[in-house]
Design an enzyme around this catalytic site. Sequence first.
Site, PDB file in Angstrom:
ATOM      1  N   LYS A  13      33.033 -61.667  73.635  1.00 52.78           N
ATOM      2  CA  LYS A  13      33.184 -61.887  72.187  1.00 52.78           C
ATOM      3  C   LYS A  13      33.222 -60.550  71.435  1.00 52.78           C
ATOM      4  O   LYS A  13      34.104 -60.304  70.630  1.00 52.78           O
ATOM      5  CB  LYS A  13      32.027 -62.751  71.648  1.00 52.78           C
ATOM      6  CG  LYS A  13      31.827 -64.066  72.390  1.00 52.78           C
ATOM      7  CD  LYS A  13      30.663 -64.863  71.825  1.00 52.78           C
ATOM      8  CE  LYS A  13      29.307 -64.211  72.000  1.00 52.78           C
ATOM      9  NZ  LYS A  13      28.810 -64.135  73.392  1.00 52.78           N
ATOM     10  N   ARG A  88      25.474 -71.263  66.607  1.00 52.80           N
ATOM     11  CA  ARG A  88      25.001 -71.365  67.974  1.00 52.80           C
ATOM     12  C   ARG A  88      24.191 -72.631  68.200  1.00 52.80           C
ATOM     13  O   ARG A  88      23.695 -72.848  69.297  1.00 52.80           O
ATOM     14  CB  ARG A  88      24.077 -70.193  68.220  1.00 52.80           C
ATOM     15  CG  ARG A  88      24.578 -69.191  69.199  1.00 52.80           C
ATOM     16  CD  ARG A  88      23.563 -68.100  69.081  1.00 52.80           C
ATOM     17  NE  ARG A  88      23.406 -67.303  70.212  1.00 52.80           N
ATOM     18  CZ  ARG A  88      23.978 -66.113  70.338  1.00 52.80           C
ATOM     19  NH1 ARG A  88      24.821 -65.661  69.464  1.00 52.80           N
ATOM     20  NH2 ARG A  88      23.698 -65.393  71.373  1.00 52.80           N
ATOM     21  N   ARG A 127      26.643 -53.074  80.934  1.00 55.86           N
ATOM     22  CA  ARG A 127      27.097 -52.784  79.554  1.00 55.86           C
ATOM     23  C   ARG A 127      26.330 -51.631  78.914  1.00 55.86           C
ATOM     24  O   ARG A 127      25.127 -51.525  79.017  1.00 55.86           O
ATOM     25  CB  ARG A 127      26.926 -54.034  78.686  1.00 55.86           C
ATOM     26  CG  ARG A 127      27.119 -53.725  77.199  1.00 55.86           C
ATOM     27  CD  ARG A 127      27.310 -54.941  76.370  1.00 55.86           C
ATOM     28  NE  ARG A 127      26.195 -55.851  76.425  1.00 55.86           N
ATOM     29  CZ  ARG A 127      26.203 -57.049  75.826  1.00 55.86           C
ATOM     30  NH1 ARG A 127      27.285 -57.443  75.159  1.00 55.86           N
ATOM     31  NH2 ARG A 127      25.161 -57.843  75.911  1.00 55.86           N
ATOM     32  N   ARG A 160      21.153 -52.522  75.791  1.00 57.33           N
ATOM     33  CA  ARG A 160      20.374 -53.476  75.011  1.00 57.33           C
ATOM     34  C   ARG A 160      19.132 -53.900  75.773  1.00 57.33           C
ATOM     35  O   ARG A 160      19.186 -54.077  76.977  1.00 57.33           O
ATOM     36  CB  ARG A 160      21.235 -54.698  74.674  1.00 57.33           C
ATOM     37  CG  ARG A 160      21.914 -54.587  73.330  1.00 57.33           C
ATOM     38  CD  ARG A 160      22.968 -55.623  73.141  1.00 57.33           C
ATOM     39  NE  ARG A 160      22.512 -57.008  73.305  1.00 57.33           N
ATOM     40  CZ  ARG A 160      23.289 -58.071  73.098  1.00 57.33           C
ATOM     41  NH1 ARG A 160      24.536 -57.899  72.712  1.00 57.33           N
ATOM     42  NH2 ARG A 160      22.817 -59.281  73.265  1.00 57.33           N
ATOM     43  N   ARG A 171      18.888 -66.431  78.170  1.00 60.21           N
ATOM     44  CA  ARG A 171      20.020 -66.475  77.224  1.00 60.21           C
ATOM     45  C   ARG A 171      21.046 -67.516  77.672  1.00 60.21           C
ATOM     46  O   ARG A 171      21.608 -68.248  76.868  1.00 60.21           O
ATOM     47  CB  ARG A 171      20.650 -65.085  77.101  1.00 60.21           C
ATOM     48  CG  ARG A 171      19.730 -64.118  76.342  1.00 60.21           C
ATOM     49  CD  ARG A 171      20.083 -62.665  76.612  1.00 60.21           C
ATOM     50  NE  ARG A 171      21.399 -62.280  76.142  1.00 60.21           N
ATOM     51  CZ  ARG A 171      22.018 -61.169  76.524  1.00 60.21           C
ATOM     52  NH1 ARG A 171      21.454 -60.336  77.384  1.00 60.21           N
ATOM     53  NH2 ARG A 171      23.215 -60.882  76.036  1.00 60.21           N
TER      54      ARG A 171
HETATM   55  P1  AP5 Z   1      30.774 -58.175  75.360  1.00 61.68           P
HETATM   56  O1  AP5 Z   1      32.110 -58.308  74.737  1.00 61.68           O
HETATM   57  O2  AP5 Z   1      29.858 -57.147  74.782  1.00 61.68           O
HETATM   58  O3  AP5 Z   1      30.038 -59.596  75.469  1.00 61.68           O
HETATM   59  P2  AP5 Z   1      29.618 -60.632  74.335  1.00 61.68           P
HETATM   60  O4  AP5 Z   1      30.354 -61.891  74.566  1.00 61.68           O
HETATM   61  O5  AP5 Z   1      29.704 -60.016  72.979  1.00 61.68           O
HETATM   62  O6  AP5 Z   1      28.115 -60.897  74.817  1.00 61.68           O
HETATM   63  P3  AP5 Z   1      26.713 -60.682  74.107  1.00 61.68           P
HETATM   64  O7  AP5 Z   1      25.736 -60.362  75.214  1.00 61.68           O
HETATM   65  O8  AP5 Z   1      26.770 -59.744  72.981  1.00 61.68           O
HETATM   66  O9  AP5 Z   1      26.462 -62.141  73.594  1.00 61.68           O
HETATM   67  P4  AP5 Z   1      25.151 -62.801  73.218  1.00 61.68           P
HETATM   68  O10 AP5 Z   1      25.659 -64.054  72.637  1.00 61.68           O
HETATM   69  O11 AP5 Z   1      24.173 -62.938  74.329  1.00 61.68           O
HETATM   70  O12 AP5 Z   1      24.452 -61.773  72.220  1.00 61.68           O
HETATM   71  P5  AP5 Z   1      24.310 -61.706  70.651  1.00 61.68           P
HETATM   72  O13 AP5 Z   1      24.304 -60.291  70.257  1.00 61.68           O
HETATM   73  O14 AP5 Z   1      25.242 -62.622  69.972  1.00 61.68           O
HETATM   74  O15 AP5 Z   1      31.007 -57.863  76.921  1.00 61.68           O
HETATM   75  C1  AP5 Z   1      29.946 -57.666  77.837  1.00 61.68           C
HETATM   76  C2  AP5 Z   1      30.291 -56.560  78.835  1.00 61.68           C
HETATM   77  O16 AP5 Z   1      31.391 -56.951  79.637  1.00 61.68           O
HETATM   78  C3  AP5 Z   1      30.705 -55.235  78.183  1.00 61.68           C
HETATM   79  O17 AP5 Z   1      30.189 -54.160  78.918  1.00 61.68           O
HETATM   80  C4  AP5 Z   1      32.239 -55.261  78.243  1.00 61.68           C
HETATM   81  O18 AP5 Z   1      32.769 -53.960  78.340  1.00 61.68           O
HETATM   82  C5  AP5 Z   1      32.512 -56.085  79.479  1.00 61.68           C
HETATM   83  N1  AP5 Z   1      33.688 -56.944  79.332  1.00 61.68           N
HETATM   84  C6  AP5 Z   1      34.059 -57.652  78.216  1.00 61.68           C
HETATM   85  N2  AP5 Z   1      35.191 -58.357  78.450  1.00 61.68           N
HETATM   86  C7  AP5 Z   1      35.524 -58.117  79.749  1.00 61.68           C
HETATM   87  C8  AP5 Z   1      36.585 -58.574  80.598  1.00 61.68           C
HETATM   88  N3  AP5 Z   1      37.543 -59.427  80.136  1.00 61.68           N
HETATM   89  N4  AP5 Z   1      36.634 -58.141  81.891  1.00 61.68           N
HETATM   90  C9  AP5 Z   1      35.665 -57.263  82.358  1.00 61.68           C
HETATM   91  N5  AP5 Z   1      34.640 -56.793  81.606  1.00 61.68           N
HETATM   92  C10 AP5 Z   1      34.574 -57.214  80.321  1.00 61.68           C
HETATM   93  O19 AP5 Z   1      22.839 -62.335  70.437  1.00 61.68           O
HETATM   94  C11 AP5 Z   1      21.681 -61.651  70.849  1.00 61.68           C
HETATM   95  C12 AP5 Z   1      20.426 -62.443  70.449  1.00 61.68           C
HETATM   96  O20 AP5 Z   1      20.344 -62.550  69.018  1.00 61.68           O
HETATM   97  C13 AP5 Z   1      20.355 -63.889  70.951  1.00 61.68           C
HETATM   98  O21 AP5 Z   1      19.832 -63.987  72.251  1.00 61.68           O
HETATM   99  C14 AP5 Z   1      19.438 -64.536  69.882  1.00 61.68           C
HETATM  100  O22 AP5 Z   1      18.074 -64.228  70.128  1.00 61.68           O
HETATM  101  C15 AP5 Z   1      19.855 -63.821  68.604  1.00 61.68           C
HETATM  102  N6  AP5 Z   1      20.929 -64.526  67.861  1.00 61.68           N
HETATM  103  C16 AP5 Z   1      22.188 -64.055  67.580  1.00 61.68           C
HETATM  104  N7  AP5 Z   1      22.909 -64.965  66.894  1.00 61.68           N
HETATM  105  C17 AP5 Z   1      22.101 -66.049  66.731  1.00 61.68           C
HETATM  106  C18 AP5 Z   1      22.276 -67.328  66.118  1.00 61.68           C
HETATM  107  N8  AP5 Z   1      23.442 -67.671  65.533  1.00 61.68           N
HETATM  108  N9  AP5 Z   1      21.233 -68.196  66.140  1.00 61.68           N
HETATM  109  C19 AP5 Z   1      20.050 -67.880  66.712  1.00 61.68           C
HETATM  110  N10 AP5 Z   1      19.824 -66.689  67.320  1.00 61.68           N
HETATM  111  C20 AP5 Z   1      20.830 -65.777  67.333  1.00 61.68           C
HETATM  112 ZN    ZN Z   2      28.234 -59.476  71.520  1.00 66.21          ZN
END
Ligand code: AP5
Ligand code: ZN
Length: 214
Positions: A13, A88, A127, A160, A171
Amino acid sequence: KRLILIGPPGSGKGTQSPIIKEDYCLCHLATGDMLRAAVAAKTPLGVKAKEAMEKGELVSDDLVVGIIDEAMKKPSCQKGFILDGFPRTVVQAEKLDQMLQNQGAKVDKVLNFAIDDSILEERITGRWIHPSSGRTYHTKFAPPKVPGVDDVSGEPLIQRKDDTKEVLKSRLDAFHRQTEPVVDYYSKKGVVANLPAEKPPKEVSAEVQKVLSS
Ligand code: AP5
Ligand code: ZN
């Protein structure tokens, strides 16, 4: 366009968001990034969110709905937005619908990053991010020119706190239990497009282009 990106941790994402943003001039609202900034700045919101985030659990609906409500009032978000990591839970989706209804708007497309869980551990543990810009690297799939250093600013990269094998398990669990029902919620409205998120980033981008131009 008003877009939502849904997918498990590491599904891409955050990698696709800046590209979509460039192509369509949308505002990018990532609740995870906003929460991490609040935790780092030790704001009252950050203090409340920290524990759940470190455990890989979801922060309360009220807190995240509050930050999205505030952020969506920005003039730059009026014409369109990319929501990355929100909604979410079904409650968050319903709240978002209400907010949009009040403006006479609706969600145009939900991009569902479909990927098998087994691929995600390698993506998450490799990452590295540049916190101030949000640029994301991967030791194997998208290495920086100099290890541990941002290509553009020369500043150090960090990992992170929740990017460990153990926290990833909770997660993923939260994703399957609380977020997958959100995909069903939008499927019923006929706005979901499934992306082959296990493919290389360029191929995923091409697929996004196809979906958004149709
Ligand atoms: P990347 O693109 O960074 O992955 P992502 O989908 O953004 O994953 P996240 O870990 O950021 O998602 P998340 O939902 O767990 O975290 P969030 O910050 O939202 O890619 C990952 C890696 O793979 C990178 O190194 C990249 O280079 C590589 N990559 C990408 N695409 C690739 C491909 N096609 N092929 C190969 N490699 C690739 O949330 C964090 C925390 O915040 C949650 O756990 C929760 O506690 C809280 N939170 C956030 N939003 C909410 C909400 N709405 N409600 C409640 N709690 C929330
Ligand atoms: Zn992300």
